[in-house]
Design a protein around this motif. Structure first.
Motif, PDB file in Angstrom:
ATOM      1  N   GLU A 112      29.805  27.643  36.025  1.00  0.00           N
ATOM      2  CA  GLU A 112      28.864  28.603  37.110  1.00  0.00           C
ATOM      3  C   GLU A 112      29.412  29.966  37.207  1.00  0.00           C
ATOM      4  OE1 GLU A 112      32.229  27.321  39.751  1.00  0.00           O
ATOM      5  OE2 GLU A 112      31.194  26.600  38.031  1.00  0.00           O
ATOM      6  N   VAL A 113      30.323  30.283  36.670  1.00  0.00           N
ATOM      7  CA  VAL A 113      31.045  31.625  36.922  1.00  0.00           C
ATOM      8  C   VAL A 113      30.339  32.620  35.847  1.00  0.00           C
ATOM      9  CG1 VAL A 113      33.097  33.010  36.645  1.00  0.00           C
ATOM     10  CG2 VAL A 113      32.997  30.876  37.776  1.00  0.00           C
ATOM     11  N   HIS A 114      29.846  33.908  36.263  1.00  0.00           N
ATOM     12  CA  HIS A 114      29.401  34.916  35.529  1.00  0.00           C
ATOM     13  C   HIS A 114      30.324  35.981  35.468  1.00  0.00           C
ATOM     14  CE1 HIS A 114      26.557  37.686  33.631  1.00  0.00           C
ATOM     15  NE2 HIS A 114      26.902  38.393  34.688  1.00  0.00           N
TER      16      HIS A 114
ATOM     17  N   LEU B 214      42.862  59.780  38.470  1.00  0.00           N
ATOM     18  CA  LEU B 214      42.792  58.482  37.529  1.00  0.00           C
ATOM     19  C   LEU B 214      42.691  57.348  38.456  1.00  0.00           C
ATOM     20  CD1 LEU B 214      42.433  56.604  35.121  1.00  0.00           C
ATOM     21  CD2 LEU B 214      45.248  56.571  35.326  1.00  0.00           C
ATOM     22  N   VAL B 215      41.378  56.486  38.533  1.00  0.00           N
ATOM     23  CA  VAL B 215      41.337  55.348  39.395  1.00  0.00           C
ATOM     24  C   VAL B 215      41.380  54.120  38.410  1.00  0.00           C
ATOM     25  CG1 VAL B 215      40.257  53.880  40.929  1.00  0.00           C
ATOM     26  CG2 VAL B 215      40.347  56.564  41.284  1.00  0.00           C
ATOM     27  N   SER B 216      42.291  53.236  38.407  1.00  0.00           N
ATOM     28  CA  SER B 216      42.328  52.216  37.423  1.00  0.00           C
ATOM     29  C   SER B 216      42.144  50.705  38.038  1.00  0.00           C
ATOM     30  CB  SER B 216      43.725  52.172  36.847  1.00  0.00           C
ATOM     31  OG  SER B 216      43.959  51.057  35.874  1.00  0.00           O
ATOM     32  N   ALA B 217      41.355  50.073  37.476  1.00  0.00           N
ATOM     33  CA  ALA B 217      40.879  48.747  38.109  1.00  0.00           C
ATOM     34  C   ALA B 217      41.020  47.775  36.975  1.00  0.00           C
ATOM     35  CB  ALA B 217      39.519  48.602  38.725  1.00  0.00           C
ATOM     36  N   HIS B 218      42.264  47.183  36.709  1.00  0.00           N
ATOM     37  CA  HIS B 218      42.331  46.095  35.772  1.00  0.00           C
ATOM     38  C   HIS B 218      42.168  44.740  36.127  1.00  0.00           C
ATOM     39  CE1 HIS B 218      43.943  49.574  33.480  1.00  0.00           C
ATOM     40  NE2 HIS B 218      43.774  48.679  32.154  1.00  0.00           N
ATOM     41  N   PHE B 219      41.136  44.053  35.762  1.00  0.00           N
ATOM     42  CA  PHE B 219      41.025  42.642  36.190  1.00  0.00           C
ATOM     43  C   PHE B 219      40.754  42.243  37.623  1.00  0.00           C
ATOM     44  CE2 PHE B 219      43.681  42.973  32.129  1.00  0.00           C
ATOM     45  CZ  PHE B 219      42.706  42.663  31.391  1.00  0.00           C
ATOM     46  N   LEU B 220      40.017  43.342  38.223  1.00  0.00           N
ATOM     47  CA  LEU B 220      39.825  42.908  39.616  1.00  0.00           C
ATOM     48  C   LEU B 220      38.922  41.964  39.741  1.00  0.00           C
ATOM     49  CD1 LEU B 220      40.802  44.372  42.252  1.00  0.00           C
ATOM     50  CD2 LEU B 220      38.787  45.814  41.991  1.00  0.00           C
ATOM     51  N   GLN B 221      39.181  40.718  39.431  1.00  0.00           N
ATOM     52  CA  GLN B 221      38.464  39.705  39.316  1.00  0.00           C
ATOM     53  C   GLN B 221      38.937  38.525  40.105  1.00  0.00           C
ATOM     54  OE1 GLN B 221      38.317  40.348  34.980  1.00  0.00           O
ATOM     55  NE2 GLN B 221      36.083  39.559  35.245  1.00  0.00           N
ATOM     56  N   SER B 222      38.366  37.467  40.890  1.00  0.00           N
ATOM     57  CA  SER B 222      38.957  36.436  41.586  1.00  0.00           C
ATOM     58  C   SER B 222      38.060  35.361  41.854  1.00  0.00           C
ATOM     59  CB  SER B 222      39.178  37.059  43.038  1.00  0.00           C
ATOM     60  OG  SER B 222      39.798  36.310  43.951  1.00  0.00           O
ATOM     61  N   LEU B 223      38.671  34.212  42.039  1.00  0.00           N
ATOM     62  CA  LEU B 223      38.059  32.789  42.405  1.00  0.00           C
ATOM     63  C   LEU B 223      37.686  32.773  43.734  1.00  0.00           C
ATOM     64  CD1 LEU B 223      39.835  30.254  40.249  1.00  0.00           C
ATOM     65  CD2 LEU B 223      37.771  30.841  39.913  1.00  0.00           C
ATOM     66  N   ILE B 224      38.194  33.656  44.658  1.00  0.00           N
ATOM     67  CA  ILE B 224      37.509  33.713  46.015  1.00  0.00           C
ATOM     68  C   ILE B 224      36.591  35.021  46.118  1.00  0.00           C
ATOM     69  CG2 ILE B 224      39.661  32.553  46.832  1.00  0.00           C
ATOM     70  CD1 ILE B 224      40.361  34.968  48.004  1.00  0.00           C
TER      71      ILE B 224
END
Length: 219
Positions: free
Chosen positions: A165-167, A116-126
């Motif tokens: 401007e963020v997508h 299992l590879v889990s990526a939760h909310f791998l989102q960033s302002l940088i």
């Protein structure tokens, strides 16, 4: 668990570690400590094995997985977050089941293969090379294993569009970015849903999230 807003670009940015260490130092407890509900629901049909938690934050998901019998590798760019996560794992009695590793996923990635590879909310302002990171994550999934990607699909209802401007990527955009061979993978879950959030003042509001769960069929 990482920053809850998506990537934008800019100049004179701090390094990823500087940014996230600063975020975690703003509070003694940045997150609730509870596992993400999406992880609990979407892993219910999986047999515990080796799991990789990308952007583990203070360790809520990693600790929950360890309690379910998974052997977990948990990674984050922030040394501050990892120190807290390791302490929480010791307090929960599951430290021996979790290997905490510091990685800037833009430049390094944990070795090995995972069920299992889990990526939760791998989102960033940088700046964050998300598509490349998720492709590396997919490559780390063992045959028969699962990649689970959970994203915010838009701004929360109580904060509608502070960065117009963020997508926010859709599940189809995430799937396209993964560049998976159809004969080697199958989509198990792909959906958009509204998640209820209780704010500090007790108000209940919603935020739209995306779930993409894919299973690797062959090597």
């Amino acid at each position: 668990m990482t920053e809850t807003t998506p990537t934008t670009t800019g100049t004179d940015e701090p390094s990823a570690q500087e940014f996230w260490d600063g975020r975690y130092r703003q509070s003694e407890k940045l997150f609730s400590g509870r596992p993400n509900l999406e992880l609990v629901e979407e892993s219910a049909d999986l047999t515990p094995g080796r799991a990789l938690d990308l952007g583990c934050g203070e360790g809520g998901d990693a600790i929950w997985l360890a309690r379910q019998g998974w052997q977990v590798t948990a990674t984050d760019v922030s040394a501050v977050a990892l120190e807290r996560a390791a302490r929480h794992a010791r307090e929960a009695g599951v430290a021996e089941r979790i290997d905490f590793q510091r990685h800037d996923l833009a430049t390094s990635f944990p070795s090995g293969s995972f069920d299992l590879v889990s990526a939760h909310f791998l989102q960033s302002l940088i700046a964050l090379p998300r598509d490349a990171i998720l492709r590396t994550a997919a490559a780390a999934v063992a045959p028969g294993g699962t990649l689970l990607v959970v994203d915010h699909a838009g701004w929360p209802s109580w904060e509608p569009g502070p960065h117009p401007e963020v997508h926010f990527p859709t599940t189809q955009e995430v799937l396209a970015g993964l560049q998976l061979a159809p004969c080697q993978w199958e989509v198990r879950t792909e959906r958009l849903y509204d998640h209820e959030v209780t704010l500090a003042d007790g108000r209940v509001r919603t935020r739209a999230n995306n779930i993409l769960k894919v299973r690797r069929l062959t090597a």
